[in-house]
Design a protein around this motif. Structure first.
Motif, PDB file in Angstrom:
ATOM      1  N   ASN A 121       0.861  -1.183   0.000  1.00  0.00           N
ATOM      2  CA  ASN A 121       0.000   0.000   0.000  1.00  0.00           C
ATOM      3  C   ASN A 121       0.896   1.231   0.000  1.00  0.00           C
ATOM      4  O   ASN A 121       1.454   1.594   1.025  1.00  0.00           O
ATOM      5  CB  ASN A 121      -0.910  -0.023   1.234  1.00  0.00           C
ATOM      6  CG  ASN A 121      -1.896   1.126   1.257  1.00  0.00           C
ATOM      7  OD1 ASN A 121      -1.807   2.062   0.474  1.00  0.00           O
ATOM      8  ND2 ASN A 121      -2.848   1.068   2.181  1.00  0.00           N
ATOM      9  N   ASN A 272      -8.508  -1.966   1.281  1.00  0.00           N
ATOM     10  CA  ASN A 272      -7.418  -0.985   1.207  1.00  0.00           C
ATOM     11  C   ASN A 272      -6.734  -1.119  -0.150  1.00  0.00           C
ATOM     12  O   ASN A 272      -6.784  -2.183  -0.781  1.00  0.00           O
ATOM     13  CB  ASN A 272      -6.405  -1.175   2.337  1.00  0.00           C
ATOM     14  CG  ASN A 272      -5.633  -2.475   2.267  1.00  0.00           C
ATOM     15  OD1 ASN A 272      -5.983  -3.441   2.942  1.00  0.00           O
ATOM     16  ND2 ASN A 272      -4.578  -2.519   1.456  1.00  0.00           N
ATOM     17  N   VAL A 274      -3.725  -1.458  -2.947  1.00  0.00           N
ATOM     18  CA  VAL A 274      -2.418  -2.111  -3.095  1.00  0.00           C
ATOM     19  C   VAL A 274      -1.859  -1.704  -4.445  1.00  0.00           C
ATOM     20  O   VAL A 274      -2.577  -1.720  -5.453  1.00  0.00           O
ATOM     21  CB  VAL A 274      -2.529  -3.646  -3.002  1.00  0.00           C
ATOM     22  CG1 VAL A 274      -1.173  -4.293  -3.272  1.00  0.00           C
ATOM     23  CG2 VAL A 274      -3.051  -4.070  -1.643  1.00  0.00           C
TER      24      VAL A 274
END
Length: 455
Positions: A121, A272, A274
């Protein structure tokens, strides 16, 4: 005449030192940027998408199940299919970009710069709670609505009326209108993760929207002031479920060791971003496989004393985001981090133990392909020597970056014997009689996100 002679020598020395200082300043800046990316290797991501036991999948399906049978050379194998914390191609910069140069200066100086991809990330430190996963798709894409009341989303709202753009930049760090795809990690309430591709669309809705926020209005009177009204705000994210389907649980309860989401997954799943970034040395002239951005080719390709004359001896260090499908650099994201870069090398410290009770960290040197290649070379995920090899076992990375002065100012090299096979450069040969001074930094970066990877 004596005064003139002294003045000339002093002037030459002054300019030589200025060139040396410029090379060192560029080197320090580049190493700081590289360290920042390396520290995020595996961050909120996976060390090895093929072997990771925490990837959600059914007992009868391969891991990762959401990639199905698409891991072939013509589909996802070069993109999300090789997602890993570290993916090093030994001598990759040389074979892809520098070998075909007008003058093979790398061979002349006995170096062959590496290429490295780093997965993690890179744009955020937040996980975004899922409000609802749509039960129907729009063509190849499925919409995931995110909670507008989470702390993570409040931090996005802090950018005011630019919050939709901020949301887009977190998940799709490319200019508006580009159709490249990135990766999203979806984590369920059992701790299992699955990796999905975004839809390559523009945040403003011109082609359907990939990630953004609807319903934000200005403050009092709906103006463009610093305050905003988020009462009707709805953050969203589009996932390409045709290429990467969402893994669902077997029934009302999760199967042990499998994971997956069920129903709308409201409040029991998180997402989230990446990304994969690539570091390499390339050239503003010639025909490298990964060329520099056009604007840099026009302004950085010239010689120091004749900017309009192309310099075939000039190489630069470049950083790019990679497309999640093809694994190719995205040209609009490529940036030159340091000019006059001449070498890029990596070596690893790895844990070779079979379990976490007796860790055994082994350190390998630079220019040691026999050992380093076991841990982060192409196809290591499926072609490793044993189950304990692979990028997930790397515990720290040592990087060596070398830049040179923009002009030659020496006529001989420094005859220093290197330690073993490791190449440390002091001067860089440009032609038969001219050398440029070189500046080298070796740095080591621990990978804390990999400390618990024992698969």
């Amino acid at each position: 005449m004596g005064v003139v002679g002294l003045s000339r020598d002093a002037t030459h020395t002054f300019h030589e030192e200025m060139r040396g200082s410029a090379a060192e300043a560029a080197l320090r800046t580049a190493v700081d940027r590289l360290r920042g990316d390396l520290q995020r290797a595996g961050y909120m991501s996976t060390g090895n998408i093929i072997l990771d036991p925490q990837i959600a999948h059914s007992l009868a399906a391969p891991s990762p199940a959401n990639l199905g049978n698409q891991l072939s050379p013509t589909t996802l194998a070069n993109g999300i299919g090789r997602l890993a914390s570290i993916y090093r191609l030994a001598k990759g910069s040389y074979s892809k970009n520098l070998k075909g140069a007008t003058t093979d200066l790398s061979a002349l100086n006995g170096v062959a710069p590496d290429l490295i991809d780093i997965g993690g990330n890179m744009t955020s430190s937040d996980q975004f709670p899922v409000q609802m996963i749509s039960q129907s798709s729009n063509g190849a894409c499925t919409e995931i609505l995110l909670s507008p009341t989470s702390p993570a989303m409040y931090r996005v709202f802090a950018s005011g009326l630019q919050a939709p753009q901020t949301m887009h930049d977190i998940f799709q760090p490319i200019p508006d209108g580009d159709n490249n795809q990135f990766i999203v990690r979806l984590v369920d309430d059992t701790g299992h993760a699955q990796y999905l591709l975004t839809c390559g669309k523009s945040w403003d809705g011109s082609t359907g929207g990939d990630a953004g926020i609807t319903g934000i209005v200005g403050g009092a009177g709906g103006g463009d002031g610093g305050t905003i009204n988020v009462a009707g705000a709805q953050p969203y994210l589009w996932i390409n479920t045709q290429e990467t389907s969402i893994v669902t649980s077997a029934g009302k309860t999760h199967s042990v060791g499998v994971g997956g989401v069920s129903g709308y997954a409201a409040g029991v799943a998180w997402v989230n971003p990446v990304q994969m970034v690539q570091w390499e040395i390339t050239a503003p002239t010639g025909t490298p496989a990964d060329p520099e951005p056009p604007q840099d080719q026009s302004i950085l390709a010239g010689t120091p004393l004749a900017p309009t004359t192309a310099d075939p001896t000039k190489f630069d260090l470049m950083r790019s985001y990679l497309d999640g499908v093809t694994g190719n650099p995205i040209p609009d994201t490529s940036e030159i981090v340091a000019e006059y870069a001449v070498d890029l090398a990596f070596a690893f410290s790895v844990d070779t133990s079979v379990n976490n009770l007796l860790p055994n960290v082994v350190t390998y040197g630079f220019e040691d392909p026999t050992d380093n290649d076991k841990w982060a070379f192409p196809d290591v995920q499926t072609g490793g020597v044993a189950a304990t090899t692979g990028p997930q076992r790397i515990r720290s990375v040592r990087a060596r970056v070398v830049t040179r002065t923009s002009q030659t100012d020496r006529s001989v090299n420094i005859p220093v014997t290197n330690y073993g096979t490791q190449e440390f450069m002091y001067r860089y040969q440009i032609d038969a009689t001219d050398y440029a001074r070189a500046r080298t930094i070796v740095t080591q970066v621990a990978l804390p996100n990999q400390a618990k990877n024992f698969y």
